[in-house]
Design an enzyme around this catalytic site. Structure first.
Site, mmCIF file in Angstrom:
data_model
loop_
_atom_site.group_PDB
_atom_site.id
_atom_site.type_symbol
_atom_site.label_atom_id
_atom_site.label_comp_id
_atom_site.label_asym_id
_atom_site.label_seq_id
_atom_site.Cartn_x
_atom_site.Cartn_y
_atom_site.Cartn_z
ATOM 1 N N ASP A 1 -23.903 35.081 -56.675
ATOM 2 C CA ASP A 1 -22.809 34.954 -55.721
ATOM 3 C C ASP A 1 -22.732 36.206 -54.851
ATOM 4 O OD1 ASP A 1 -20.373 34.542 -54.376
ATOM 5 O OD2 ASP A 1 -19.546 33.428 -56.078
ATOM 6 N N HIS B 1 -19.233 27.620 -49.464
ATOM 7 C CA HIS B 1 -19.839 28.917 -49.775
ATOM 8 C C HIS B 1 -21.361 28.777 -49.793
ATOM 9 C CE1 HIS B 1 -19.746 32.995 -51.149
ATOM 10 N NE2 HIS B 1 -20.374 32.727 -52.286
ATOM 11 N N CYS C 1 -20.980 34.795 -45.957
ATOM 12 C CA CYS C 1 -21.777 34.432 -47.140
ATOM 13 C C CYS C 1 -23.155 33.897 -46.759
ATOM 14 C CB CYS C 1 -21.023 33.430 -48.002
ATOM 15 S SG CYS C 1 -20.485 31.937 -47.138
#
Length: 499
Positions: free
Chosen positions: A180, A162, A56
């Site tokens: 995201d 994240h 991520c």
């Protein structure tokens, strides 16, 4: 036969509002009218899904670097230069990131290594008011983007830590749009900014530090530097310790009366393989491109390099370094102990290997063997001739022909250790001068002789340097500080501005 697995997750709403929902669309329209979606279009143009469950941070950074149109200076695939997750390995091996993820500090390090300006903030070193101010500022511009490091729990989402960029801000509801990068799991969604702050204000168990956010923007000048530091070889650990810690101790332990003695103390104790630690930044062209004309971009980069090189030569410190290298035959004895292969053919071979490394995207000098090199001068449509080092490099799987453009110095230099008088490749004089300028200012505080201390402080003060050289020196100094933090395992402490 069907294979069991997971296909997406249902986005918990509230607290999040899905971007593509009716309410999400309305928030987008109102945020656009309010002027806080300016960066969205750039980000959405380069929006990507992380290619590994733990990537991520890499996906977020790749997306932002491409949105800012920062040239990686190395090949991705085919002839194309492009930021990809697989290229972001200068601070942590990809295999380690794949298995363990990546920390806040290392993502900031990667952004800085990639040539961006980075301002990193942990929640315990700033306030929610400042965070809101930065979000509003960056979402009102195409020139700055925010990457957040947060825990999913406050959003009632599955998972833990994240990274994702912020794509917009709605002032009326005080909500931020999270793009995201785990798109296989959750779509883009709006979240209350206060809840996002709460999600960032959770300690990362891997580091014991709070999460936070970073502002990524372009460095507002040509992406051209003479030198950069490398941590790809084991020698960087000893070198960073020597330059940050040991030099100061050496100066305290020696009775030093003048600049020449000081240079002798610093340079003759340099660790082996010093040349692997600080690298000349090469400008590389493919030979098969043909033609003698240089692109506007190439001309601009070379012009900046030449100006920095000229500014190095105009410093008083450069004159002292040149005198030291020329005295008592030091340059052909002690100097070669830490900087080898200083004749023009050998420099050309090393430069071409570096160029092949940049073009192929593969690192490690052991991968390449330079079979042939030559130096020629390229006449570029009325411009002054440009020095070019040409070479054919064997890469194991084939050959790579490269042209390396070389900045020319307007001043005559003393040539040492066999370098040809026609060589314009930056020499040891340049490298050692820039290295001394990049050392932390407190390095010199242990000099006992007050007069010498004043003289050295005047020679190395960045306040006395022209702007381009000052930026070059401060860039190297920031790299040096960061590598030392990596060595001391303090890379995830408060980072502040990294570039």
């Amino acid at each position: 036969m069907a294979v069991a697995g997971l296909y997406r997750r249902l986005l918990p709403s509230p607290p999040a509002i899905e971007f593509a929902s009716s309410e999400g669309k309305q928030l987008f329209i109102e945020a656009l009218q309010g002027g806080h979606m300016e960066g969205f279009y750039k980000l959405i143009s380069y929006f990507q899904t992380q290619s590994e469950p733990a990537y991520c941070g890499l996906a977020s950074l790749s997306m932002v670097l491409n949105a800012l149109a920062i040239d990686p200076g190395r090949k991705w695939k085919g002839p194309w230069r492009w930021f990809d997750e697989s290229m972001l390995d200068c601070c942590e091996p990809l295999e380690k990131i794949k298995s363990e993820g990546i920390t806040f500090g290392k993502v900031a390090c990667l952004a800085q290594c990639a040539g961006a300006k980075v301002e990193a903030f942990r929640t315990n070193h700033t306030t929610i008011g400042d965070f809101r101010k930065y979000v509003m500022s960056c979402t009102s511009s195409e020139d700055c983007h925010v990457i957040t490091s947060y825990h999913r729990a406050p959003f009632k989402q599955t998972g833990t830590g994240h990274f994702s960029p912020i794509g917009g801000y709605h002032a009326g509801t005080d909500m931020a749009l999270i793009l995201d990068v785990a798109r296989f799991k959750y779509p883009p969604h709006w979240v209350p900014l206060t809840l996002l702050w709460e999600a960032m204000d959770i300690v990362d168990e891997a580091t014991g530090q709070r999460r936070g956010f970073m502002l990524i923007s372009r460095v507002h000048r040509a992406s051209s530097l003479l030198y950069t530091l490398s941590c790809k070889h084991d020698s960087w650990i000893g070198m960073s310790k020597y330059l940050i810690d040991d030099v100061s101790v050496l100066l305290k332990s020696k009775d030093i009366k003048d600049v020449q003695k000081l240079l002798s103390v610093v340079f003759t104790s340099l660790p082996a393989n010093f040349g692997e630690f600080i690298k000349w930044v090469a400008e590389v062209r493919r030979q098969e491109d043909g033609g003698s004309s240089l692109s506007t971009e190439e001309k601009e980069r070379l012009a900046v390099k030449e100006e920095i090189l000229k500014q190095v030569h105009e410093t008083e410190l450069f004159k002292h370094v040149t005198e030291w290298l020329s005295s008592a035959n030091l340059c052909c004895q002690n100097l070669q102990a830490f900087i080898k292969n200083d004749t023009l053919p050998e420099i050309a071979a090393n430069v071409c290997c570096q160029g092949a490394e940049l073009l192929t995207g593969k690192s490690g000098s052991d991968r390449f063997c330079c079979r042939a090199t030559c130096v020629k001068w390229l006449k570029a449509e009325g411009d002054m001739p440009v020095t070019v080092v040409c070479g054919t490099v064997e890469t194991g799987s084939g050959e790579q022909s490269v042209d390396v453009l070389v900045p020319s110095s307007p001043e005559k230099q003393r040539i040492c250790c066999g370098s040809s008088p026609g060589s314009h490749i930056p020499t040891n004089n340049d490298l050692l001068t820039v290295l001394l300028l990049a050392l932390p200012p407190q390095t010199w505080s242990n000099i006992k002789e007050e007069k010498l201390l004043q003289e050295i402080n005047g020679l190395v003060s960045t306040d006395n340097l022209p702007l381009l050289l000052q930026e070059e020196v401060l860039h190297l100094r920031r790299q040096l500080y960061f590598l030392k933090r990596c060595q001391d395992k303090r890379v995830d402490e408060d980072l502040g501005t990294l570039s």
